[in-house]
Design a protein around this motif. Structure first.
Motif, PDB file in Angstrom:
ATOM      1  N   LEU A   4      36.221  24.591  -3.932  1.00  0.00           N
ATOM      2  CA  LEU A   4      36.937  25.902  -3.878  1.00  0.00           C
ATOM      3  C   LEU A   4      36.815  26.446  -2.293  1.00  0.00           C
ATOM      4  O   LEU A   4      37.583  26.720  -1.713  1.00  0.00           O
ATOM      5  CB  LEU A   4      36.223  27.149  -4.669  1.00  0.00           C
ATOM      6  CG  LEU A   4      37.035  26.838  -6.354  1.00  0.00           C
ATOM      7  CD1 LEU A   4      36.233  28.040  -6.920  1.00  0.00           C
ATOM      8  CD2 LEU A   4      38.494  26.908  -6.194  1.00  0.00           C
ATOM      9  N   MET A   5      35.414  26.595  -1.881  1.00  0.00           N
ATOM     10  CA  MET A   5      35.157  27.247  -0.842  1.00  0.00           C
ATOM     11  C   MET A   5      35.305  26.174   0.541  1.00  0.00           C
ATOM     12  O   MET A   5      35.730  26.597   1.505  1.00  0.00           O
ATOM     13  CB  MET A   5      33.486  27.410  -0.565  1.00  0.00           C
ATOM     14  CG  MET A   5      33.151  28.689  -1.579  1.00  0.00           C
ATOM     15  SD  MET A   5      34.255  30.140  -1.646  1.00  0.00           S
ATOM     16  CE  MET A   5      34.204  30.414   0.226  1.00  0.00           C
ATOM     17  N   ASN A   6      35.249  24.779   0.062  1.00  0.00           N
ATOM     18  CA  ASN A   6      35.665  23.965   1.227  1.00  0.00           C
ATOM     19  C   ASN A   6      37.003  24.377   1.531  1.00  0.00           C
ATOM     20  O   ASN A   6      37.540  24.005   2.802  1.00  0.00           O
ATOM     21  CB  ASN A   6      35.577  22.417   0.618  1.00  0.00           C
ATOM     22  CG  ASN A   6      34.107  21.859   0.535  1.00  0.00           C
ATOM     23  OD1 ASN A   6      33.441  22.554   1.093  1.00  0.00           O
ATOM     24  ND2 ASN A   6      34.181  20.802   0.086  1.00  0.00           N
ATOM     25  N   THR A   7      38.030  24.637   0.656  1.00  0.00           N
ATOM     26  CA  THR A   7      39.431  24.806   0.742  1.00  0.00           C
ATOM     27  C   THR A   7      39.732  26.088   1.710  1.00  0.00           C
ATOM     28  O   THR A   7      40.547  26.175   2.449  1.00  0.00           O
ATOM     29  CB  THR A   7      40.087  24.794  -0.522  1.00  0.00           C
ATOM     30  OG1 THR A   7      39.649  23.640  -1.167  1.00  0.00           O
ATOM     31  CG2 THR A   7      41.644  24.787  -0.259  1.00  0.00           C
ATOM     32  N   ILE A   8      39.040  27.233   1.062  1.00  0.00           N
ATOM     33  CA  ILE A   8      39.603  28.553   1.737  1.00  0.00           C
ATOM     34  C   ILE A   8      38.559  29.420   2.556  1.00  0.00           C
ATOM     35  O   ILE A   8      38.820  30.469   2.912  1.00  0.00           O
ATOM     36  CB  ILE A   8      39.776  29.230   0.487  1.00  0.00           C
ATOM     37  CG1 ILE A   8      38.837  29.353  -0.727  1.00  0.00           C
ATOM     38  CG2 ILE A   8      41.172  28.752  -0.228  1.00  0.00           C
ATOM     39  CD1 ILE A   8      37.731  30.720  -0.431  1.00  0.00           C
ATOM     40  N   HIS A   9      37.477  28.813   3.028  1.00  0.00           N
ATOM     41  CA  HIS A   9      36.471  29.460   3.662  1.00  0.00           C
ATOM     42  C   HIS A   9      36.894  30.176   5.193  1.00  0.00           C
ATOM     43  O   HIS A   9      36.694  31.154   5.547  1.00  0.00           O
ATOM     44  CB  HIS A   9      35.136  28.664   3.764  1.00  0.00           C
ATOM     45  CG  HIS A   9      35.492  27.685   4.700  1.00  0.00           C
ATOM     46  ND1 HIS A   9      35.862  26.323   4.371  1.00  0.00           N
ATOM     47  CD2 HIS A   9      35.202  27.457   6.107  1.00  0.00           C
ATOM     48  CE1 HIS A   9      35.967  25.210   5.326  1.00  0.00           C
ATOM     49  NE2 HIS A   9      35.643  26.220   6.391  1.00  0.00           N
ATOM     50  N   ALA A  22      29.027  32.206  -1.919  1.00  0.00           N
ATOM     51  CA  ALA A  22      30.394  32.861  -1.098  1.00  0.00           C
ATOM     52  C   ALA A  22      31.348  32.826  -2.472  1.00  0.00           C
ATOM     53  O   ALA A  22      32.214  33.874  -2.415  1.00  0.00           O
ATOM     54  CB  ALA A  22      31.085  31.925  -0.291  1.00  0.00           C
ATOM     55  N   SER A  23      31.460  32.115  -3.340  1.00  0.00           N
ATOM     56  CA  SER A  23      32.550  32.022  -4.386  1.00  0.00           C
ATOM     57  C   SER A  23      32.216  33.359  -5.322  1.00  0.00           C
ATOM     58  O   SER A  23      33.099  34.031  -5.961  1.00  0.00           O
ATOM     59  CB  SER A  23      32.491  31.018  -5.275  1.00  0.00           C
ATOM     60  OG  SER A  23      31.374  30.968  -5.906  1.00  0.00           O
ATOM     61  N   TYR A  24      31.021  33.922  -5.425  1.00  0.00           N
ATOM     62  CA  TYR A  24      30.502  35.076  -6.177  1.00  0.00           C
ATOM     63  C   TYR A  24      31.123  36.182  -5.536  1.00  0.00           C
ATOM     64  O   TYR A  24      31.808  37.118  -6.160  1.00  0.00           O
ATOM     65  CB  TYR A  24      29.232  35.213  -6.270  1.00  0.00           C
ATOM     66  CG  TYR A  24      28.678  36.423  -7.014  1.00  0.00           C
ATOM     67  CD1 TYR A  24      28.325  36.347  -8.217  1.00  0.00           C
ATOM     68  CD2 TYR A  24      28.294  37.479  -6.281  1.00  0.00           C
ATOM     69  CE1 TYR A  24      27.792  37.601  -8.929  1.00  0.00           C
ATOM     70  CE2 TYR A  24      27.842  38.844  -6.641  1.00  0.00           C
ATOM     71  CZ  TYR A  24      27.608  38.706  -8.065  1.00  0.00           C
ATOM     72  OH  TYR A  24      27.127  39.894  -8.721  1.00  0.00           O
TER      73      TYR A  24
END
Length: 355
Positions: free
Chosen positions: A137-142, A173-175
């Motif tokens: 998830l974070m790889n995609t949208i960070h 970060a996803s938190y």
């Protein structure tokens, strides 16, 4: 009779969408409405509209990530935007996977969502854990989202110490983005994420995360209207090539407009040159070239330079490419929205030329 049928059909078209869930194969009550939204938005493919309690595979999750990223791009108010087909046409993966040739896996790799389980294998049918899902998830949208890292105390997970060190930046970060926040005081990092959990998480990405520009390998912004550029990507690099097709393109128009309205280049007395404009403007959000002038100054002279940005190095006007971005393997993410910072814990970007 015909008129009556027409009226009935017209009325039915105005009704909100109804559940498409098969009897006996419905998602849990807590996820049903969200999954229905995902189906209505076209983010959830038909093949994932059943067996909701099953764990999701790497390639299935890759498709959800690609679908939500391009759905968000569709919603950007720009006259010319990337489509999946355009990306596959203009971006080349230098080392393809031997165990899958699926377009959505290629796209997920190109936008940085996923890596392989090795340089040549993707393992499409392997199930993913919750900490792996957080990282994808974070790889995609960070890059476009405001990334803050929650502390161990703020998250309050009783199983925090079970989270892999490599996954802690993504879980943290996803938190803060409210994408994945665990349950009953636990994150359960090594538990497989189910289809319904994955779909709900992806719709949270749609609702809470910002993705308004295509990012190659997660970090390099590439604008669709620069249609005379092509790209090569690998696990830790993006190479940019330019080919003049001999006609005045949208890319030429955009760069000419920027060249003649930006003081430093207009006042420099340097004649408009498309390759210089690509370096200065086409990738200004990556190079920060209007703030840190190492690359700008060299480009105006038609010279190449190599600069270290902390999380990547960039070389311009190389023997084989117009630009070469090489990403470093560091914990954490680069983020532009919350300041030009990178890493975990965060440090400020401070570009320096490399001799």
């Amino acid at each position: 009779m015909k008129k009556t049928l027409v009226v009935i059909l017209s009325f039915m078209l105005l009704l909100p969408s109804t559940s498409v869930f098969a009897v006996g194969d419905q998602p849990s009550s807590w996820s049903k409405d969200t999954i229905q939204r995902g189906i209505d938005l076209g983010i959830v493919p038909e093949r994932l509209q059943d067996n909701y309690a099953d764990p999701i595979t790497r390639e299935e999750f890759a498709e959800l990530l690609v679908n939500v990223a391009f759905k968000k791009l569709e919603m950007v108010e720009r006259s010319y935007e990337w489509t999946k087909e355009m990306v596959l046409e203009r971006v080349t993966i230098d080392q393809t996977f031997e165990d899958t040739d699926l377009d959505h896996v290629k796209l997920a790799y190109i936008i940085g969502s996923v890596n392989g389980t090795s340089d040549t294998m993707f393992s499409p049918d392997a199930y993913i854990t919750r900490e792996q899902a957080a990282q994808m998830l974070m790889n995609t949208i960070h890059k476009g989202s405001i990334v803050f890292y929650a502390t161990k105390e703020e998250m309050g997970y009783s199983d925090y110490n079970q989270i892999g060190e490599w996954a802690k930046p993504a879980v943290s970060a996803s938190y803060t983005l409210e994408l994945m926040q665990g349950s009953n005081g636990q994150f359960m990092p090594r538990k497989h994420i189910t289809r319904e959990q994955a779909i709900v998480t992806i719709i949270r990405v749609f609702d809470h995360a910002k993705y308004s520009q295509l990012n190659l390998r997660g970090d390099i912004v590439a604008y669709a209207w620069f249609d005379d550029l092509s790209y090569n990507v690998g696990k830790n690099y993006v190479y940019v090539s330019y080919e003049d097709e001999g006609e005045f393109s949208l890319s030429d128009q955009k760069h000419r407009e920027m060249w003649f309205t930006y003081r430093e280049t207009f006042d420099s007395g340097v004649r408009y040159d498309h390759e210089k404009a690509i370096v200065i403007y086409g990738f200004h959000s990556n190079l920060l070239s209007l703030t840190y002038t190492w690359i700008l100054d060299a480009a105006l002279k038609g010279e190449g330079v190599k600069v270290d940005y902390g999380y990547m190095t960039v070389e311009t006007f190389t023997k084989n490419h117009l630009l070469e971005f090489t990403l470093k393997d560091i914990p954490g993410y680069f983020n532009a929205v919350a300041g030009h910072v990178y890493g975990y814990p965060k440090v400020e970007v401070d570009p320096k030329p490399i001799d």
